[in-house]
Design a protein around this motif. Structure first.
Motif, PDB file in Angstrom:
ATOM      1  N   HIS A  51       0.844  -1.200   0.000  1.00 61.87           N
ATOM      2  CA  HIS A  51       0.000   0.000   0.000  1.00 61.87           C
ATOM      3  C   HIS A  51       0.878   1.248   0.000  1.00 61.87           C
ATOM      4  O   HIS A  51       2.079   1.167   0.195  1.00 61.87           O
ATOM      5  CB  HIS A  51      -0.920   0.004   1.230  1.00 61.87           C
ATOM      6  CG  HIS A  51      -1.825  -1.185   1.276  1.00 61.87           C
ATOM      7  ND1 HIS A  51      -2.994  -1.250   0.561  1.00 61.87           N
ATOM      8  CD2 HIS A  51      -1.703  -2.362   1.923  1.00 61.87           C
ATOM      9  CE1 HIS A  51      -3.571  -2.423   0.773  1.00 61.87           C
ATOM     10  NE2 HIS A  51      -2.799  -3.123   1.604  1.00 61.87           N
ATOM     11  N   THR A  52       0.268   2.410  -0.159  1.00 62.93           N
ATOM     12  CA  THR A  52       1.004   3.678  -0.170  1.00 62.93           C
ATOM     13  C   THR A  52       1.302   4.189   1.231  1.00 62.93           C
ATOM     14  O   THR A  52       2.024   5.165   1.394  1.00 62.93           O
ATOM     15  CB  THR A  52       0.226   4.769  -0.927  1.00 62.93           C
ATOM     16  OG1 THR A  52      -1.036   4.970  -0.268  1.00 62.93           O
ATOM     17  CG2 THR A  52       0.001   4.384  -2.375  1.00 62.93           C
ATOM     18  N   HIS A  53       0.750   3.538   2.245  1.00 59.95           N
ATOM     19  CA  HIS A  53       0.966   3.923   3.636  1.00 59.95           C
ATOM     20  C   HIS A  53       0.666   2.711   4.517  1.00 59.95           C
ATOM     21  O   HIS A  53       0.066   1.742   4.052  1.00 59.95           O
ATOM     22  CB  HIS A  53       0.052   5.096   4.024  1.00 59.95           C
ATOM     23  CG  HIS A  53      -1.398   4.783   3.893  1.00 59.95           C
ATOM     24  ND1 HIS A  53      -2.049   4.757   2.680  1.00 59.95           N
ATOM     25  CD2 HIS A  53      -2.309   4.433   4.825  1.00 59.95           C
ATOM     26  CE1 HIS A  53      -3.318   4.414   2.871  1.00 59.95           C
ATOM     27  NE2 HIS A  53      -3.499   4.219   4.160  1.00 59.95           N
TER      28      HIS A  53
ATOM     29  N   ALA B  50      -1.726  -3.751   7.638  1.00 62.64           N
ATOM     30  CA  ALA B  50      -0.877  -3.628   6.441  1.00 62.64           C
ATOM     31  C   ALA B  50       0.313  -4.575   6.572  1.00 62.64           C
ATOM     32  O   ALA B  50       0.821  -4.816   7.665  1.00 62.64           O
ATOM     33  CB  ALA B  50      -0.407  -2.188   6.271  1.00 62.64           C
ATOM     34  N   ARG B  51       0.766  -5.089   5.428  1.00 60.90           N
ATOM     35  CA  ARG B  51       1.862  -6.059   5.418  1.00 60.90           C
ATOM     36  C   ARG B  51       2.998  -5.582   4.536  1.00 60.90           C
ATOM     37  O   ARG B  51       2.772  -4.959   3.502  1.00 60.90           O
ATOM     38  CB  ARG B  51       1.362  -7.405   4.922  1.00 60.90           C
ATOM     39  CG  ARG B  51       0.324  -7.969   5.833  1.00 60.90           C
ATOM     40  CD  ARG B  51      -0.259  -9.229   5.296  1.00 60.90           C
ATOM     41  NE  ARG B  51      -1.349  -9.626   6.203  1.00 60.90           N
ATOM     42  CZ  ARG B  51      -1.771 -10.840   6.319  1.00 60.90           C
ATOM     43  NH1 ARG B  51      -1.256 -11.794   5.597  1.00 60.90           N
ATOM     44  NH2 ARG B  51      -2.743 -11.115   7.163  1.00 60.90           N
TER      45      ARG B  51
ATOM     46  N   ASP C 189       3.367   2.855  -4.408  1.00 57.92           N
ATOM     47  CA  ASP C 189       3.506   3.918  -5.409  1.00 57.92           C
ATOM     48  C   ASP C 189       4.977   4.205  -5.717  1.00 57.92           C
ATOM     49  O   ASP C 189       5.309   5.250  -6.266  1.00 57.92           O
ATOM     50  CB  ASP C 189       2.780   5.191  -4.956  1.00 57.92           C
ATOM     51  CG  ASP C 189       3.244   5.705  -3.610  1.00 57.92           C
ATOM     52  OD1 ASP C 189       4.162   5.096  -3.004  1.00 57.92           O
ATOM     53  OD2 ASP C 189       2.683   6.710  -3.138  1.00 57.92           O
ATOM     54  N   ASP C 190       5.853   3.262  -5.372  1.00 59.80           N
ATOM     55  CA  ASP C 190       7.304   3.324  -5.593  1.00 59.80           C
ATOM     56  C   ASP C 190       8.010   4.393  -4.773  1.00 59.80           C
ATOM     57  O   ASP C 190       9.164   4.706  -5.026  1.00 59.80           O
ATOM     58  CB  ASP C 190       7.656   3.470  -7.072  1.00 59.80           C
ATOM     59  CG  ASP C 190       7.412   2.188  -7.836  1.00 59.80           C
ATOM     60  OD1 ASP C 190       7.590   1.096  -7.245  1.00 59.80           O
ATOM     61  OD2 ASP C 190       7.040   2.262  -9.021  1.00 59.80           O
ATOM     62  N   VAL C 191       7.347   4.968  -3.785  1.00 59.04           N
ATOM     63  CA  VAL C 191       8.003   5.867  -2.844  1.00 59.04           C
ATOM     64  C   VAL C 191       8.797   5.002  -1.867  1.00 59.04           C
ATOM     65  O   VAL C 191       8.333   3.952  -1.435  1.00 59.04           O
ATOM     66  CB  VAL C 191       6.969   6.734  -2.095  1.00 59.04           C
ATOM     67  CG1 VAL C 191       7.611   7.491  -0.947  1.00 59.04           C
ATOM     68  CG2 VAL C 191       6.294   7.686  -3.069  1.00 59.04           C
TER      69      VAL C 191
ATOM     70  N   THR D 252       6.339  11.643   1.625  1.00 56.14           N
ATOM     71  CA  THR D 252       5.220  12.124   0.827  1.00 56.14           C
ATOM     72  C   THR D 252       4.853  11.046  -0.177  1.00 56.14           C
ATOM     73  O   THR D 252       5.721  10.551  -0.909  1.00 56.14           O
ATOM     74  CB  THR D 252       5.594  13.435   0.101  1.00 56.14           C
ATOM     75  OG1 THR D 252       5.990  14.395   1.083  1.00 56.14           O
ATOM     76  CG2 THR D 252       4.423  13.973  -0.698  1.00 56.14           C
ATOM     77  N   THR D 253       3.586  10.670  -0.224  1.00 50.62           N
ATOM     78  CA  THR D 253       3.137   9.646  -1.170  1.00 50.62           C
ATOM     79  C   THR D 253       3.253  10.166  -2.599  1.00 50.62           C
ATOM     80  O   THR D 253       3.400  11.374  -2.831  1.00 50.62           O
ATOM     81  CB  THR D 253       1.675   9.232  -0.909  1.00 50.62           C
ATOM     82  OG1 THR D 253       0.830  10.344  -1.228  1.00 50.62           O
ATOM     83  CG2 THR D 253       1.456   8.780   0.527  1.00 50.62           C
TER      84      THR D 253
END
Length: 113
Positions: free
Chosen positions: A20-22, A27-28, A55-57, A79-80
């Protein structure tokens, strides 16, 4: 019992790929490149991580253990890809499970600052 080396072989931190983005409770993330995934899942030791979000951040994090809480993950602010600022946060770790040559980390609730 002696612990294996906690240093990654070719980087400053181990890669953890997140779906996920956060992070949020449940969350895993999959920690890659650990020298002994089973030992780490059973009795984790402090390591530095680079979290790669969906999101590749990429952001920096540190997993440590404490007698009062068990394993926790401190994630630095980032920052996402969509521009949302996510502040520093420390997460309780609900579960660490070996999955092949990786360790899957499941986030629990976050600790208040």
């Amino acid at each position: 019992m002696p612990q294996p080396s906690i240093e990654p072989t070719e980087a400053d931190a181990f890669l953890a790929v997140c779906g996920h983005t956060h992070l949020f409770p449940g969350a895993r993330c999959r920690i890659q490149g650990l020298p002994d995934p089973q030992a780490f899942a059973t009795e984790p030791w402090p390591i530095e991580l680079e979290l790669r979000l969906s999101d590749d951040v990429v952001t920096q994090a540190e997993l440590v253990t404490a007698k009062s809480t068990g394993p926790v993950l401190t994630v630095l602010s980032y920052t996402t890809g969509a521009g949302t600022v996510i502040d520093d946060r420390t997460w309780l770790i609900r579960e660490l499970i070996r999955t092949g040559d990786e360790v899957e980390l499941t986030a629990g609730g976050h600790l208040a600052a």
